[in-house]
Design a protein around this motif. Sequence first.
Motif, PDB file in Angstrom:
ATOM      1  N   ALA A 174       3.763   9.545  -7.201  1.00 38.47           N
ATOM      2  CA  ALA A 174       4.705   9.771  -8.298  1.00 38.47           C
ATOM      3  C   ALA A 174       3.969   9.982  -9.610  1.00 38.47           C
ATOM      4  CB  ALA A 174       5.670   8.593  -8.404  1.00 38.47           C
ATOM      5  N   ASN A 175       2.915   9.166  -9.818  1.00 39.09           N
ATOM      6  CA  ASN A 175       2.147   9.322 -11.049  1.00 39.09           C
ATOM      7  C   ASN A 175       1.431  10.664 -11.098  1.00 39.09           C
ATOM      8  OD1 ASN A 175       2.881   6.806 -12.028  1.00 39.09           O
ATOM      9  ND2 ASN A 175       1.135   5.757 -11.047  1.00 39.09           N
ATOM     10  N   LEU A 176       0.893  11.074  -9.904  1.00 39.34           N
ATOM     11  CA  LEU A 176       0.241  12.383  -9.852  1.00 39.34           C
ATOM     12  C   LEU A 176       1.234  13.507 -10.134  1.00 39.34           C
ATOM     13  CD1 LEU A 176      -2.139  11.905  -6.776  1.00 39.34           C
ATOM     14  CD2 LEU A 176      -2.776  12.021  -9.192  1.00 39.34           C
ATOM     15  N   GLU A 177       2.424  13.395  -9.497  1.00 38.64           N
ATOM     16  CA  GLU A 177       3.451  14.417  -9.744  1.00 38.64           C
ATOM     17  C   GLU A 177       3.867  14.426 -11.214  1.00 38.64           C
ATOM     18  OE1 GLU A 177       6.569  13.529  -7.063  1.00 38.64           O
ATOM     19  OE2 GLU A 177       5.544  14.367  -5.304  1.00 38.64           O
ATOM     20  N   LYS A 178       4.020  13.210 -11.801  1.00 44.34           N
ATOM     21  CA  LYS A 178       4.389  13.112 -13.202  1.00 44.34           C
ATOM     22  C   LYS A 178       3.303  13.709 -14.101  1.00 44.34           C
ATOM     23  CE  LYS A 178       6.019   9.804 -16.642  1.00 44.34           C
ATOM     24  NZ  LYS A 178       6.322   8.381 -16.910  1.00 44.34           N
ATOM     25  N   ALA A 179       2.030  13.380 -13.738  1.00 45.23           N
ATOM     26  CA  ALA A 179       0.920  13.932 -14.517  1.00 45.23           C
ATOM     27  C   ALA A 179       0.878  15.451 -14.400  1.00 45.23           C
ATOM     28  CB  ALA A 179      -0.402  13.315 -14.057  1.00 45.23           C
ATOM     29  N   GLU A 221       0.827  -1.208   0.000  1.00 42.04           N
ATOM     30  CA  GLU A 221       0.000   0.000   0.000  1.00 42.04           C
ATOM     31  C   GLU A 221       0.859   1.255   0.000  1.00 42.04           C
ATOM     32  OE1 GLU A 221      -2.577  -0.303   3.295  1.00 42.04           O
ATOM     33  OE2 GLU A 221      -3.897  -1.825   2.400  1.00 42.04           O
ATOM     34  N   GLU A 222       1.949   1.196   0.782  1.00 38.92           N
ATOM     35  CA  GLU A 222       2.866   2.341   0.763  1.00 38.92           C
ATOM     36  C   GLU A 222       3.479   2.517  -0.623  1.00 38.92           C
ATOM     37  OE1 GLU A 222       5.756   1.827   3.760  1.00 38.92           O
ATOM     38  OE2 GLU A 222       4.434   2.498   5.400  1.00 38.92           O
ATOM     39  N   ASP A 223       3.876   1.352  -1.231  1.00 39.12           N
ATOM     40  CA  ASP A 223       4.425   1.439  -2.585  1.00 39.12           C
ATOM     41  C   ASP A 223       3.384   1.975  -3.561  1.00 39.12           C
ATOM     42  OD1 ASP A 223       6.793   0.464  -1.650  1.00 39.12           O
ATOM     43  OD2 ASP A 223       6.360  -1.637  -2.213  1.00 39.12           O
ATOM     44  N   ALA A 224       2.131   1.487  -3.385  1.00 35.90           N
ATOM     45  CA  ALA A 224       1.068   1.963  -4.267  1.00 35.90           C
ATOM     46  C   ALA A 224       0.816   3.449  -4.062  1.00 35.90           C
ATOM     47  CB  ALA A 224      -0.218   1.167  -4.025  1.00 35.90           C
ATOM     48  N   ALA A 225       0.849   3.873  -2.759  1.00 30.43           N
ATOM     49  CA  ALA A 225       0.660   5.304  -2.486  1.00 30.43           C
ATOM     50  C   ALA A 225       1.790   6.129  -3.100  1.00 30.43           C
ATOM     51  CB  ALA A 225       0.569   5.534  -0.984  1.00 30.43           C
TER      52      ALA A 225
END
Length: 204
Positions: free
Chosen positions: A58-63, A49-53
């Motif tokens: 990271a995906n949000l920051e990348k987006a 879950e931590e990795d998913a978070a």
Amino acid sequence: MVTLWWIYRRKKEEKSTWQGKLIIIILIFLLLWRVVPCVLHEVGNFGREEDAAETLVANLEKAEQIAKEDEEKRKIEEEQRKVEEEKRRIEEEKRRAEEEQKRLEEQRRAEEEQKRLEEQKKREEEQRKLAEQLAKKRAAEAEEKKKAEQAKAQSTPAVNYSVDRDCSDFSRQGEATSFMKASIAAGFGDHRLDRDGDGIACDD
């Protein structure tokens, strides 16, 4: 709980309790066998879950970064479009200015050509008037000369140069000389009025 109560009773009665302890140990092992995998599973899930978070962040920051880059790119393209439009506007204004200058130049040349033609026509008209005036003047002079000759011919009596004359027929020497020259010009000779041949009649 029952096992603990049973061990307590056995110990109070001073009886052997190893069976209860064995049961407790077995129960503990069973508990560990059931609980530990669950704990490990939960711990693994927590890590995942931590990795998913972290992946989500990271995906949000990348987006967000991609969105910012797209926004910057859009702004740059918009600026470039404005620059191109401004460049086209300046070129269009320059073209219109050149066309206007060309039109004014053609208009100036046409006006100059028209002015030159008018001046040439004016000079030709003046020359024509001068020629007419000169022709009229010459015609008037010729007419006056003709009239004068006619008047002179009418006022001058006709002379018959074929009749022989001598100095006694003239009252003056000049009159005899004029008659002699006119007779010579008419082809009738000098009537022997100039005997010494000096061109003066009756001078001897």
